[in-house]
Design an enzyme around this catalytic site. Structure first.
Site, PDB file in Angstrom:
ATOM      1  N   ASP A 270       5.815   5.980  -5.971  1.00  0.00           N
ATOM      2  CA  ASP A 270       5.427   7.376  -6.023  1.00  0.00           C
ATOM      3  C   ASP A 270       6.637   8.263  -6.274  1.00  0.00           C
ATOM      4  O   ASP A 270       6.619   9.157  -7.121  1.00  0.00           O
ATOM      5  CB  ASP A 270       4.776   7.744  -4.688  1.00  0.00           C
ATOM      6  CG  ASP A 270       3.996   9.015  -4.785  1.00  0.00           C
ATOM      7  OD1 ASP A 270       3.908   9.718  -3.776  1.00  0.00           O
ATOM      8  OD2 ASP A 270       3.482   9.314  -5.865  1.00  0.00           O
ATOM      9  N   ASP A 362      -3.159  10.128  -1.197  1.00  0.00           N
ATOM     10  CA  ASP A 362      -2.378  10.361   0.011  1.00  0.00           C
ATOM     11  C   ASP A 362      -3.214  10.127   1.239  1.00  0.00           C
ATOM     12  O   ASP A 362      -2.797   9.443   2.181  1.00  0.00           O
ATOM     13  CB  ASP A 362      -1.867  11.811   0.029  1.00  0.00           C
ATOM     14  CG  ASP A 362      -0.945  12.083  -1.129  1.00  0.00           C
ATOM     15  OD1 ASP A 362      -1.057  13.161  -1.725  1.00  0.00           O
ATOM     16  OD2 ASP A 362      -0.117  11.213  -1.412  1.00  0.00           O
TER      17      ASP A 362
END
Lengths: 443, 258
Positions: A270, A362
């Site tokens: 990420d 997330d």
């Protein structure tokens, strides 16, 4: 038999936080800057977990305050007010994210603790993690989990690049079809499985027609709310529920050590994908910014509230109202203005609060971490510690967002804190607290 | 051991703290954030203390029970000292953040005062401390079992709940007094807070003689409460005005008619 794979593309999302463009702050202007408020990083395809952009808008707060006093055009005063309001609005945005993240984690932990299905060991594994962990030696097990991670992350990278390519060549219909297919699967099939397991746990006998009606209604309303229009609270609730469902699937089907290594690796990925110049997610953000359009709003959690500023003309109100409303744009028809009821205009300026957005990826990975902490060992201290660590990580990430005002990954800090606290609480704090509790000592 | 015990002990332990949270903190996002940050600081202090204890246990003689107990007592004392150190560290951090914001905004008003921060951070410490002490016990109380079947005390759950309640409120009072003392540079008050924390923890060494540990703890709780009330600016006059709803400043601030 392995679990279906098109859902498993879900983790291919970007988890990123992107700030909104702060509008210019003159002392008095009738209308705010109607720039696209939600710079979203690319969305990953398939199932619902998308990493999304978080638009933290703090600049608009100052507008409402400074507009009242038309004489004080000085920047200093505007800055002063902006700072105080920045802090307040920043805090409000943080809380607007804390609540859904907490809710998702609570759902996952409650399910794990009560429905034993999701924490049972199983020999089935996803096709993305083909190496088994039932090996004799520790070294072999570690090797297998690292290999599983490599495969998983490569699948994610490939999917993301594929998505970026699709987006660049404007294959919107394909992407939307893919998203609809994956949310269909989540809302109908996974929730059916979940319902079945809950009934088994509580030994409730329910007939098929009832279940069919319930699932049909649940799924149908969910599809409408997520992909078309619906009350904001209901949409948020559905997004939280599908994130929780996906996290539960991961918790069940990812082998122990692979899950931890994957969590670590995906935070690194990420970080790289959002921040490095050639990262796929960054390219997606830039493409979206060039084209001046929001990306795939369907799978991003949004807490947007909107109160229009007192405006001179209804047209402005409609335009600004349209820009900040995600649901309006989810029909895939681009910037088609929809008719909105004109809001009552008053002379007093109201603040426009664009809310914040966080990608569903997330939510999913946070919940996977906390759920794994709850599943392995019956210990609540570890779960609590991971929960607090993740919230603090999210807080820090939003702080960085306010400082840097550009796309940021939401996973690295939170997952790092979460992992550190998980392992240290499990190995260090737990024996200490157990001994204290056995003797009833209090610290 | 039934749902009654579970719910009863949960509400005893967390009732006052949760109502404090709901009525005074939940509405203000800034306070919630500082509460969670306070909880995080307590957690880090516990982590360090556990690390030291763990290392000391590994290098010690695992068979000797007295040595293990001695190490545990050492761990408790160390943990208390570390908690207070981290409270001080949190205070310093908040002061720095406050000063930074003040210079940035060049205004006199801060969105949150240091007294509110003292209250909120104390409560954050208390929540985390109470949760870590009692949550596993509560989870066990739901399931089947018999308390004290091997001759231990039968009041284990109840006494744990009451002790947790005292600890949470004590942390809140300690936070208020501590920050106030640091503001006014009264180091004797800081020492008093540390000593009272040590006292409360050492009193629990007498468990399961609950009379010896719970009663003095509640006495200390009451005294700290009074001290915190006075250091937060309260007085008998304020109290009287508040109770008879004649406090004009408070009513004005809350837009309520008299």
């Amino acid at each position: 038999m392995n679990a279906s794979d098109s859902d498993e593309d879900s983790y291919n999302e970007r988890t990123a936080l992107v700030p909104a463009e702060a509008p210019a702050l003159p002392s008095y202007t009738p209308a705010p800057d109607p720039d696209p408020p939600n710079q979203t990083t690319a969305k990953r395809p398939a199932a619902s977990r998308q990493a999304g952009p978080v638009a933290g808008d703090s600049g608009s707060g100052g507008h409402g305050d400074s507009a009242g006093s038309s004489g004080r055009g000085s920047d200093q005063d505007a800055d002063a007010d902006e700072e105080e309001l920045t802090l307040k609005y920043g805090a409000k945005h943080v809380i607007m994210l804390f609540i859904p993240v907490t809710l998702c984690m609570v759902v996952v932990v409650a399910t794990i603790k009560s429905v034993s299905f999701y924490s049972e060991k199983t020999d089935q594994q996803l096709i993305y993690t083909p190496f088994t962990e039932n090996t004799a030696s520790v070294g072999r097990r570690l090797l297998n989990s690292v290999l599983n991670t490599i495969i998983m992350i490569s699948v994610i990278v490939v999917m993301t690049v594929f998505l970026v390519v699709l987006y660049k060549y404007r294959c919107y219909k394909f992407i939307h079809g893919w998203l609809i297919l994956s949310s269909l699967m989540l809302l109908f099939w996974f929730s059916f499985m979940y319902l079945g397991e809950v009934f088994k746990t509580y030994n409730v006998a329910v007939d098929y027609p009832t279940v069919a009606v319930v699932i049909w209604n649940f799924g149908g309303v969910g599809m409408i709310c997520i992909h078309w229009k619906g009350p904001l609270a209901l949409q948020q609730a559905y997004l939280i529920l599908i994130s929780a469902l996906m996290a539960l699937v991961f918790i069940k089907y990812l082998p122990e050590w692979s899950a931890w290594v994957i969590l670590g690796a995906i935070s690194v990925y990420d970080l790289v994908a959002v921040l490095s110049p050639k990262g796929p997610l960054r390219m997606l953000v830039e493409t979206a910014q060039e084209r001046n359009e929001p990306i795939f709003p369907a799978l991003i959690y949004s807490s947007a509230m909107m109160w229009t500023v007192g405006m001179a003309s209804p047209a402005d109100a409609q335009r600004s109202g349209h820009e900040t409303d995600e649901e309006a744009e989810q029909s895939g028809r681009g910037a088609e203005p929809e008719s909105r009821q004109p809001r009552p205009f008053t002379d007093s300026e109201l603040e426009e609060d664009r809310g914040v957005k966080l990608g569903l990826g997330d939510f999913i990975f946070y919940s996977v971490l906390v759920g794994k902490a709850a599943a392995t060992g019956g210990d609540w201290n570890t779960t609590l510690a991971c929960f607090v660590a993740i919230l603090i990580g999210l807080c820090l990430t939003l702080l960085l967002l306010a400082i840097f005002k550009k796309a940021l990954p939401a996973l690295p800090i939170s997952i790092t804190f979460g992992l550190v606290f998980y392992f240290s609480t499990d190995f260090l704090v737990q024996p200490f607290m157990d001994n204290l509790a056995a003797n009833q000592f209090y610290i | 051991m039934t749902a009654a015990v579970f719910f009863g002990c949960t509400f005893i332990a967390f009732g006052p703290a949760i109502s404090l949270f709901l009525f005074t903190i939940a509405r203000d996002p800034l306070r919630v954030i500082f509460l969670i940050a306070g909880a995080f600081f307590w957690l880090v202090s516990l982590l360090l203390a556990s690390l030291v204890w763990f290392i000391s246990v590994q290098i010690s003689n695992k068979d000797s029970a007295t040595q293990q107990k001695g190490l545990l007592i050492f761990g408790v004392v160390l943990s208390v000292l570390l908690q207070e150190t981290f409270r001080f560290a949190y205070y310093k951090l908040l002061k720095k953040a406050n000063e930074g914001l003040l210079t940035l905004s060049q205004e006199e008003t801060m969105p949150i005062s240091i007294r509110q921060l003292a209250y909120v951070s104390g409560l954050g410490f208390g929540f985390m401390s109470g949760a870590f002490s009692v949550v596993n016990i509560l989870a066990d109380s739901v399931g089947p079992g018999t308390v004290g079947i091997h001759g231990d005390s039968q009041h284990y759950f109840l006494s744990s709940a009451f002790m947790t309640l005292a600890i949470i409120l004590l942390h809140m009072f300690w936070g208020i007094v501590f920050f106030d003392a640091c503001e006014k540079q009264r180091w004797w008050a800081v020492a008093a807070v540390v000593i009272s924390h040590l006292t409360v923890s050492c009193l629990t060494f007498q468990n399961p003689e609950y009379v010896g540990s719970l009663v003095p703890t509640y006495v200390i709780l009451f005294l700290m409460g009074v001290w915190a009330f006075y250091s937060a600016g309260g007085s008998l006059r304020n109290l009287k005005l508040c109770i008879t709803c004649k406090d004009r400043d408070f009513l004005l601030a809350n837009h309520r008619p008299r």
